[in-house]
Design a protein around this motif. Structure first.
Motif, PDB file in Angstrom:
ATOM      1  N   UNK A 134       0.801  -1.218   0.000  1.00 35.04           N
ATOM      2  CA  UNK A 134       0.000   0.000   0.000  1.00 35.04           C
ATOM      3  C   UNK A 134       0.825   1.255   0.000  1.00 35.04           C
ATOM      4  N   UNK A 135       2.133   1.150   0.265  1.00 34.61           N
ATOM      5  CA  UNK A 135       2.977   2.337   0.256  1.00 34.61           C
ATOM      6  C   UNK A 135       3.194   2.818  -1.167  1.00 34.61           C
ATOM      7  N   UNK A 136       3.361   4.111  -1.336  1.00 31.51           N
ATOM      8  CA  UNK A 136       3.594   4.707  -2.649  1.00 31.51           C
ATOM      9  C   UNK A 136       4.191   6.090  -2.455  1.00 31.51           C
ATOM     10  N   UNK A 137       4.508   6.761  -3.550  1.00 28.79           N
ATOM     11  CA  UNK A 137       5.094   8.090  -3.451  1.00 28.79           C
ATOM     12  C   UNK A 137       4.826   8.891  -4.708  1.00 28.79           C
ATOM     13  N   UNK A 138       4.716  10.183  -4.553  1.00 27.84           N
ATOM     14  CA  UNK A 138       4.722  11.075  -5.704  1.00 27.84           C
ATOM     15  C   UNK A 138       6.175  11.321  -6.096  1.00 27.84           C
ATOM     16  N   UNK A 139       6.409  11.687  -7.329  1.00 29.18           N
ATOM     17  CA  UNK A 139       7.767  12.059  -7.784  1.00 29.18           C
ATOM     18  C   UNK A 139       7.644  13.211  -8.774  1.00 29.18           C
ATOM     19  N   UNK A 140       8.413  14.241  -8.540  1.00 30.47           N
ATOM     20  CA  UNK A 140       8.616  15.304  -9.536  1.00 30.47           C
ATOM     21  C   UNK A 140      10.121  15.504  -9.638  1.00 30.47           C
ATOM     22  N   UNK A 141      10.676  15.345 -10.843  1.00 31.06           N
ATOM     23  CA  UNK A 141      12.126  15.377 -11.035  1.00 31.06           C
ATOM     24  C   UNK A 141      12.477  16.228 -12.252  1.00 31.06           C
ATOM     25  N   UNK A 187       1.875  12.448  -9.631  1.00 31.52           N
ATOM     26  CA  UNK A 187       1.340  12.825  -8.324  1.00 31.52           C
ATOM     27  C   UNK A 187       1.014  14.298  -8.229  1.00 31.52           C
ATOM     28  N   UNK A 188       1.116  14.848  -6.995  1.00 31.17           N
ATOM     29  CA  UNK A 188       0.737  16.244  -6.787  1.00 31.17           C
ATOM     30  C   UNK A 188       1.878  17.114  -6.277  1.00 31.17           C
ATOM     31  N   UNK A 189       3.117  16.610  -6.259  1.00 30.75           N
ATOM     32  CA  UNK A 189       4.251  17.507  -6.080  1.00 30.75           C
ATOM     33  C   UNK A 189       4.366  18.328  -7.360  1.00 30.75           C
ATOM     34  N   UNK A 190       5.073  19.453  -7.312  1.00 30.42           N
ATOM     35  CA  UNK A 190       5.058  20.355  -8.462  1.00 30.42           C
ATOM     36  C   UNK A 190       6.443  20.853  -8.844  1.00 30.42           C
ATOM     37  N   UNK A 191       6.558  21.291 -10.109  1.00 29.45           N
ATOM     38  CA  UNK A 191       7.747  21.983 -10.613  1.00 29.45           C
ATOM     39  C   UNK A 191       7.305  23.331 -11.158  1.00 29.45           C
ATOM     40  N   UNK A 192       8.067  24.386 -10.819  1.00 25.13           N
ATOM     41  CA  UNK A 192       7.787  25.739 -11.287  1.00 25.13           C
ATOM     42  C   UNK A 192       9.026  26.307 -11.981  1.00 25.13           C
TER      43      UNK A 192
END
Length: 500
Positions: free
Chosen positions: A92-99, A113-118
């Protein structure tokens, strides 16, 4: 002249969470923010594992950047799957990733996911990634605005992430960069509380180190209840060949090299990390235990649609992170409105009940007399539920005993007319059952000269002492010579002493 990155990264556990499940990485070629999901099933392991898997591509890439980034996401998926296979309790574990992967000329962005890059350029902030959330789908359909999404009750419901089950399908795209650009990656603990104007204000001043610290501080001051992670990198020109690495500078990266923050830097650990801003003028942001009944104690929902909720006391606060939660803004006003509604309902119910009692009638004793009362015969402290509506001249002590007991206990009536009919019947009982005076006794009956010896004077039957027998007119009225039935005067005797 070649382009290179000057960077800084910072992660804080925040003011509510007990554990930091964010991970971040900043290096010469790779920037990553991962926000773990899982709580009791260790979202911190998922985010740190993802960062370590992506770190393998953090070098000058001779291969296609898109392929390298896609390979990093698949490697993160495989590593998390290996963790779950080795320990089923992590399921059930998971993660968002923004790279962001940089090759000296351009950047490729990978996102799930819902992490972001600006991107901050020429004083303006533009969002590079699109959230994989329920509210973002509503924005895309034109059903709500971005500002409305910030307070939407389902704003934290995530739809896509990197886990041990689903194959990864990240968003991958190039971004052309120039000297003077500033890249910023962050978890939703930052982007969820700071709007673009505030982000532009922070990113427009100071070094990457200053911007990273200010982003975290401003997020906590704005009321973020989540972990907060920010990675900031400036695109700068340098005379050194790109393969030679970044030009000398005075940033944090100059002395630390690649920067790992959050769970990626803390694991393995045995206790929750201390907040960076503990004792800061804005307030204590250490790892406080969630207040019972608060948002942190009850969690924020389930990481996947359709999963059944468990009792809040059995779950880590982060385990329920991505399901709907109501907006916190003006929560006191909603509670006040609910309290006012409850008070109004109770008052309305009492008023309806009191009005009903005032349409009821019963006959009872008012001192020594019989009276008609309006209301109900009940004792409520401080409230009069009955009052005398009509007084009468009927005295209770002139009624037959069992009728008197009924009156003292109260005789219910269906309405006012019925109550008056009851009083009329009681008045008749007083007349019918009142003792009548008897004739004065004489010295004896005069002898009948014609009577036979041994026969007494002839007289008719008389009523029982003390009352008239129904059907008689006077005590001396003549009657037939037949003997009365032994049960006749016991039937329907209104003056008898039968139980009520």
């Amino acid at each position: 002249m070649v382009l290179t990155l000057r960077y800084a990264a910072l992660s804080d556990v925040g003011r509510v969470r007990k554990d930091n499940q964010d991970s971040g990485l900043a290096s010469d070629y790779l920037l990553v923010v991962a926000d773990g999901v899982g709580g009791a099933v260790r979202g911190d392991l998922a985010s740190s594992t993802a960062v370590q898997a992506l770190r393998r591509i953090a070098r000058p890439a001779g291969e296609d950047l898109l392929e390298a980034m896609a390979g990093g996401f698949h490697r993160a998926h495989d590593k998390i799957a290996e963790l779950v296979e080795g320990d089923p309790e992590l399921e059930g574990t998971s993660t968002t990733i923004t790279a962001a992967l940089f090759d000296g000329e351009r950047v490729v962005i990978g996102h799930l996911g819902d992490s972001r890059a600006y991107l901050f350029r020429d004083g303006e902030v533009s969002q590079l990634t699109t959230d994989h959330t329920f509210v973002q789908s509503l924005i895309d359909e034109g059903r709500i605005t971005e500002d409305e999404a910030r307070t939407h009750p389902h704003r934290n419901l995530i739809l896509r992430a990197v886990d041990a089950v689903h194959e990864t399908d990240p968003d991958l795209f190039y971004v052309e960069v120039t000297a003077g650009d500033r890249l910023m990656l962050c978890s939703d603990g930052c982007s969820g509380v700071l709007d673009r104007a505030r982000l532009a204000d922070i990113l427009g001043t100071g070094t990457p180190d200053f911007a990273a610290v200010e982003l975290v501080r401003a997020s906590l001051e704005a009321g973020s209840s989540d972990n907060v992670t920010a990675v900031v990198a400036d695109v700068v020109e340098t005379d050194a060949p790109h393969d030679a690495g970044p030009a000398p500078d005075t940033s944090a990266a100059a002395s630390t090299g690649a920067m790992l923050v959050g769970a990626a830097a803390d694991l393995p650990r045995t206790k929750a990390p201390r907040g960076l801003f503990r004792g800061h003028r804005a307030g204590d942001t250490g790892e406080l235990e969630p207040v019972p009944g608060s948002e942190a104690a009850t969690g924020r929902g389930l990481p996947f649609l359709g999963r059944r909720a468990e009792p809040a006391e059995d779950l880590d606060p982060e385990e329920l992170r991505y399901a709907p939660r109501p907006p916190r803004r003006w929560a006191w006003l909603g509670r006040l409105a609910l309290l006012a509604l409850l008070v109004a309902l109770v008052a309305g119910g009492l008023k309806i009940g009191y009005d009903w009692t005032q349409r009821q009638y019963f006959v009872a004793a008012d001192g020594d007399d019989v009276a008609i009362f309006r209301g109900v015969s009940a004792d409520v402290p401080g409230v009069e539920l009955a009052s005398v509506h009509e007084a009468t001249d009927v005295r209770v002590d002139r009624l037959p005993e069992y009728r008197a007991r009924q009156v003292r206990a109260g005789i219910d009536a269906s309405d006012l007319d019925d109550a008056r009919a009851i009083v009329t019947r009681l008045e008749q009982l007083v007349i019918e059952c009142e003792p009548e005076p008897t004739d004065a006794p004489t010295d004896g009956p005069s002898p009948d000269p014609t009577a036979r010896p041994g026969e007494g004077p002839t007289t008719g039957p008389t009523a029982r002492p003390g009352r008239r027998t129904p059907g008689t007119t006077s005590p001396s009225a003549p009657t037939t010579t037949s003997s009365p039935s032994p049960t006749a005067d016991a039937l329907d005797d209104p003056c008898g002493e039968e139980a009520p």
